[in-house]
Write an enzyme that holds these catalytic residues in place. Structure first.
Site, PDB file in Angstrom:
ATOM      1  N   CYS A 120       0.821  -1.225   0.000  1.00 42.59           N
ATOM      2  CA  CYS A 120       0.000   0.000   0.000  1.00 42.59           C
ATOM      3  C   CYS A 120       0.848   1.266   0.000  1.00 42.59           C
ATOM      4  CB  CYS A 120      -0.934   0.010   1.206  1.00 42.59           C
ATOM      5  SG  CYS A 120      -1.948  -1.454   1.317  1.00 42.59           S
ATOM      6  N   HIS A 261      -3.199   7.060   2.874  1.00 38.36           N
ATOM      7  CA  HIS A 261      -3.671   5.753   2.412  1.00 38.36           C
ATOM      8  C   HIS A 261      -5.033   5.452   3.034  1.00 38.36           C
ATOM      9  CE1 HIS A 261      -4.065   1.664   1.439  1.00 38.36           C
ATOM     10  NE2 HIS A 261      -3.686   1.178   2.606  1.00 38.36           N
ATOM     11  N   ASN A 291     -10.169   0.074   0.139  1.00 43.40           N
ATOM     12  CA  ASN A 291      -8.709   0.162   0.240  1.00 43.40           C
ATOM     13  C   ASN A 291      -8.133  -0.419  -1.058  1.00 43.40           C
ATOM     14  OD1 ASN A 291      -6.014  -0.521   0.728  1.00 43.40           O
ATOM     15  ND2 ASN A 291      -6.367  -1.075   2.864  1.00 43.40           N
TER      16      ASN A 291
HETATM   17  O1  UT7 Z   1      -3.924  -1.375   3.750  1.00 49.94           O
HETATM   18  C1  UT7 Z   1      -3.280  -2.472   4.253  1.00 49.94           C
HETATM   19  C2  UT7 Z   1      -3.343  -2.538   5.670  1.00 49.94           C
HETATM   20  N1  UT7 Z   1      -4.554  -3.170   6.172  1.00 49.94           N
HETATM   21  C3  UT7 Z   1      -5.260  -2.534   7.108  1.00 49.94           C
HETATM   22  O2  UT7 Z   1      -5.027  -1.403   7.406  1.00 49.94           O
HETATM   23  C4  UT7 Z   1      -6.332  -3.300   7.808  1.00 49.94           C
HETATM   24  C5  UT7 Z   1      -6.212  -3.137   9.303  1.00 49.94           C
HETATM   25  N2  UT7 Z   1      -7.242  -3.883  10.039  1.00 49.94           N
HETATM   26  C6  UT7 Z   1      -8.542  -3.556   9.979  1.00 49.94           C
HETATM   27  O3  UT7 Z   1      -8.937  -2.637   9.284  1.00 49.94           O
HETATM   28  C7  UT7 Z   1      -9.487  -4.325  10.863  1.00 49.94           C
HETATM   29  O4  UT7 Z   1      -8.754  -5.177  11.702  1.00 49.94           O
HETATM   30  C8  UT7 Z   1     -10.557  -5.168  10.089  1.00 49.94           C
HETATM   31  C9  UT7 Z   1     -11.544  -4.246   9.389  1.00 49.94           C
HETATM   32  C10 UT7 Z   1      -9.901  -6.062   9.058  1.00 49.94           C
HETATM   33  C11 UT7 Z   1     -11.341  -6.033  11.061  1.00 49.94           C
HETATM   34  O5  UT7 Z   1     -11.957  -5.209  12.059  1.00 49.94           O
HETATM   35  P1  UT7 Z   1     -11.789  -5.528  13.600  1.00 49.94           P
HETATM   36  O6  UT7 Z   1     -12.541  -4.505  14.328  1.00 49.94           O
HETATM   37  O7  UT7 Z   1     -10.307  -5.629  13.886  1.00 49.94           O
HETATM   38  O8  UT7 Z   1     -12.503  -6.910  13.736  1.00 49.94           O
HETATM   39  P2  UT7 Z   1     -11.944  -8.281  14.349  1.00 49.94           P
HETATM   40  O9  UT7 Z   1     -11.075  -8.973  13.368  1.00 49.94           O
HETATM   41  O10 UT7 Z   1     -11.393  -7.999  15.713  1.00 49.94           O
HETATM   42  O11 UT7 Z   1     -13.280  -9.114  14.504  1.00 49.94           O
HETATM   43  C12 UT7 Z   1     -14.321  -8.733  15.407  1.00 49.94           C
HETATM   44  C13 UT7 Z   1     -15.486  -9.675  15.240  1.00 49.94           C
HETATM   45  C14 UT7 Z   1     -15.086 -11.140  15.274  1.00 49.94           C
HETATM   46  O12 UT7 Z   1     -16.139 -11.863  15.869  1.00 49.94           O
HETATM   47  P3  UT7 Z   1     -16.033 -12.297  17.428  1.00 49.94           P
HETATM   48  O13 UT7 Z   1     -14.785 -13.128  17.525  1.00 49.94           O
HETATM   49  O14 UT7 Z   1     -15.946 -11.017  18.186  1.00 49.94           O
HETATM   50  O15 UT7 Z   1     -17.303 -13.068  17.615  1.00 49.94           O
HETATM   51  C15 UT7 Z   1     -14.999 -11.528  13.827  1.00 49.94           C
HETATM   52  O16 UT7 Z   1     -15.224 -12.894  13.601  1.00 49.94           O
HETATM   53  O17 UT7 Z   1     -16.102  -9.467  13.955  1.00 49.94           O
HETATM   54  C16 UT7 Z   1     -16.122 -10.694  13.221  1.00 49.94           C
HETATM   55  N3  UT7 Z   1     -15.891 -10.368  11.820  1.00 49.94           N
HETATM   56  C17 UT7 Z   1     -16.872 -10.057  10.967  1.00 49.94           C
HETATM   57  N4  UT7 Z   1     -18.193  -9.953  11.130  1.00 49.94           N
HETATM   58  C18 UT7 Z   1     -18.924  -9.593  10.042  1.00 49.94           C
HETATM   59  C19 UT7 Z   1     -14.691 -10.297  11.169  1.00 49.94           C
HETATM   60  N5  UT7 Z   1     -14.899  -9.942   9.897  1.00 49.94           N
HETATM   61  C20 UT7 Z   1     -16.228  -9.785   9.760  1.00 49.94           C
HETATM   62  C21 UT7 Z   1     -17.046  -9.411   8.672  1.00 49.94           C
HETATM   63  N6  UT7 Z   1     -18.379  -9.329   8.854  1.00 49.94           N
HETATM   64  N7  UT7 Z   1     -16.540  -9.131   7.451  1.00 49.94           N
END
Ligand code: UT7
Length: 334
Positions: A120, A261, A291
């Site tokens: 990125c 970004h 993104n």
């Molecule tokens: O540009 C390159 C660099 N990349 C980034 O900058 C990405 C950085 N990371 C992020 O933007 C975030 O970590 C994400 C958007 C990818 C994920 O958000 P999060 O708030 O960190 O969610 P999480 O992975 O901690 O998941 C929270 C909950 C989980 O459920 P439980 O374990 O709390 O029951 C996941 O299973 O949300 C669930 N979950 C989803 N639910 C619905 C994870 N992905 C999804 C989804 N839809 N797509």
């Protein structure tokens, strides 16, 4: 580092961008994986992203079209360029480079051409390298692109990664200028390869670290430890902007725009809040384009440039971070 003394400056002669027509909305994704519009909007700020039709579009065509638009905006032809640099991590082929194919199609025969792989951070890396090469006196007119067809490396059976990414490219034509204070007056290129497995694109099973062997995402598709990358991004983003402000003795008030970004709206807002950057200084289009990796900063640059939001006389900053891990910033007098 701040600018080395020298008599040559750099002018952005024009910008361009390209995105596929096809829109992939959150509701479309909800039909493919277990997710929903509310979760995606709340956690990322994304409502839709653009995705290529793989039968006729991809990383090469996006970068080519973005550069063609930038050349048109500059009133220049491909044959005027002496170098083309493309920041990308989704090359269709490792040989030839995307840059060589772009050069061939825009008529830049004989120009140097190479790709920069910094995920990125690819566009900001490429802009910084191009500025330095022009200041060295060895190049006079460089076409810089950043673009990725992330849809070609996304496993749409998996919700943790597929919701974030889209396809786009941005470009700028840089030319030597007699005013040495014009162009990139401060830049940083950084990396920390120790944490590469937080965000990576394995082609072969041998490359997958032991701890990630159970990852359900297919080989050839992007893998990400979202929480780890999120923590890295929030801290690094703030730190890179603060370092740039300190080195240039600028305050947020002095800048016309911080073009950052488009990773996740929560990452952008957290940095804005900690640094005290007002909303009108930070361009956001993640809601419409997601993104787009190396495409994101170039696409934003083209949109703010055409909207007249980065006037001459006020510096602007570009900042990005990504897989590697990598990061980069540049402060530009336009
Ligand atoms: O540009 C390159 C660099 N990349 C980034 O900058 C990405 C950085 N990371 C992020 O933007 C975030 O970590 C994400 C958007 C990818 C994920 O958000 P999060 O708030 O960190 O969610 P999480 O992975 O901690 O998941 C929270 C909950 C989980 O459920 P439980 O374990 O709390 O029951 C996941 O299973 O949300 C669930 N979950 C989803 N639910 C619905 C994870 N992905 C999804 C989804 N839809 N797509």
């Amino acid at each position: 580092m701040t600018r080395a003394s020298g008599a040559i400056g750099v002018r952005i002669a024009g910008t361009g961008s390209a995105v596929p027509e096809r829109r992939l909305t959150n509701d479309d994704l909800a039909k493919m994986v277990d997710t929903n519009d509310e979760w995606i909007v709340q956690r990322t700020g994304i409502r839709e992203r653009r995705v290529c039709d793989p039968s006729r579009e991809g990383t090469f065509t996006l970068n080519r079209d973005a550069l063609k638009n930038a050349l048109d905006a500059s009133g220049m032809k491909g044959s005027d360029l002496d170098l083309i640099i493309v920041g990308t991590c989704t090359q269709e082929m490792s040989c030839p480079s995307v840059a060589c194919r772009v050069a061939g199609e825009v008529g830049a025969v004989g120009a140097g051409a190479f790709d920069v792989v910094a995920a990125c951070s690819g566009f900001v890396y490429s802009m910084n390298v191009a500025d330095s090469l022009i200041r060295s006196g060895r190049f006079k007119r460089i076409g810089v692109c950043g673009g990725d067809a992330m849809s070609s490396v996304i496993d749409y059976q998996e919700r943790s990664v597929s919701i974030l990414f889209g396809d786009a490219a941005g470009a700028a034509v840089l030319v030597a200028d007699e005013n040495p204070d014009r162009g990139c007056v401060y830049q940083q290129l950084g990396s920390d390869g120790r944490d590469w497995s937080g965000l990576y694109l394995p082609r072969r099973a041998q490359e997958v670290p032991e701890a990630d062997r159970d990852n359900p995402i297919r080989l050839g598709c992007l893998r990400m430890n979202g929480r780890e990358v999120f923590k890295f991004a929030v801290n690094r983003f703030r730190q890179v902007i603060e370092e740039a402000l300190e080195a240039t003795k600028l305050t947020p008030d002095d800048l016309s725009q911080v073009i950052c970004h488009q990773s996740n709206i929560r990452i952008i807002e957290s940095a804005m809040e900690k640094i005290g950057l007002p909303k009108d200084k930070v361009f956001v289009n993640i809601d419409r384009f997601g993104n787009s990796s190396a495409g994101s900063v170039g696409l934003c640059l083209d949109q703010v440039w055409r909207a007249g939001k980065v006037p001459a006389g006020k510096p602007m900053m570009m900042v990005a971070f990504g897989g590697g891990m990598t990061w980069a910033s540049g402060v530009w007098n336009v």
